[in-house]
Design an enzyme around this catalytic site. Structure first.
Site: not given
Length: 264
Positions: A83, A209, A237
């Site tokens: 991320s 996601d 995610h």
């Protein structure tokens, strides 16, 4: 001041960079599967975990801080970022192409929020609401988020227990630190820099996601000069938590092909 850095195991150097609002403890569930083959470097980003006294004004400063924290004399480094950590990894790769050899990008996007010329992100208001929930009750919201990411894992209860224990061992970030990191996340736009990332890269992304839709992973893999894409079916995610076996096998296959045969 240097960021908090822990080093586990021996072998090729592998740096793990966590996402927004988290700290290095999020990698705890997979550490045991990496340390036999890698010297795993786990960093706490500015304002997070044990790096409480640090802050960063933008993504470049954050990357500079991580680079400055690495052991002196390090010649080669593979970087795995999740991320926001994936954005930091790409920024590091551009700044230090001779040091950074390979990249593993998990749930990563060059730009998190939508804009007039970018519709592969998410609505900024949705992300800000998530951030507000974190601000209101950091521990509860964080564990709820991570628990949702682990739901499809065969050992979900064990993973969540590990995460709870590891997160409890590190300080809770201040609201200022969370907001600062959020501002960086909302402002960062690496679309023009992607083509400067010359290192071999594997883009690992869950096809469910909701924070970084899978189409952005397809865009990223197509734009990076030397990249391959691995979509993990059923993952959201944090595929390294929900689909640990698939993730670890892919990481070994990419970073140490000869070891992947042993682990398969």
């Amino acid at each position: 001041m240097s960021l908090h850095l822990e080093i586990h195991g021996t072998g090729k150097s592998l740096l793990l960079i966590h996402g927004w609002g988290m700290h290095g403890g999020v990698w705890q569930p997979i550490l045991d599967q990496l340390v036999p083959d890698f010297s795993v470097h786990v960093v706490d980003l500015p304002g997070m975990g044990f790096s409480q006294s640090d802050s960063a004004g933008d993504l470049k400063v954050m990357a500079d801080q991580v680079l400055a924290t690495l052991p002196a004399g390090l010649k080669e480094l593979n970087v795995c970022g999740w991320s926001l950590g994936g954005q930091v990894a790409m920024q590091m790769a551009v700044q230090q192409p001779d040091l950074i050899k390979r990249l593993v990008l998990i749930g990563t996007t060059p730009k998190f929020v939508n804009a007039d010329d970018w519709q592969l992100g998410m609505d900024a208001n949705i992300f800000k609401q998530f951030a507000q929930n974190i601000n209101d009750d950091y521990q509860a919201t964080l564990m709820k988020f991570l628990s949702l990411q682990c739901m499809r894992a065969p050992d979900a209860r064990h993973i969540i227990k590990q995460l709870r224990e590891s997160f409890a061992q590190r300080p809770v970030p201040s609201l200022d630190a969370l907001q600062n990191a959020l501002d960086i996340l909302l402002a960062s736009d690496l679309r023009q820099q992607v083509k400067q990332v010359s290192q071999p890269t594997v883009v690992i992304h869950g096809d469910r996601d909701s924070l970084a839709p899978v189409n952005v992973a397809r865009w990223l893999a197509a734009q990076l000069p030397s990249a391959q894409l691995l979509e993990i079916s059923g993952a959201s995610h944090a595929p390294f938590l929900s689909h640990t076996a698939d993730f670890v096998q892919a990481l070994h296959a990419f970073l140490q092909p000869q070891m992947a045969e042993i682990h398969s």
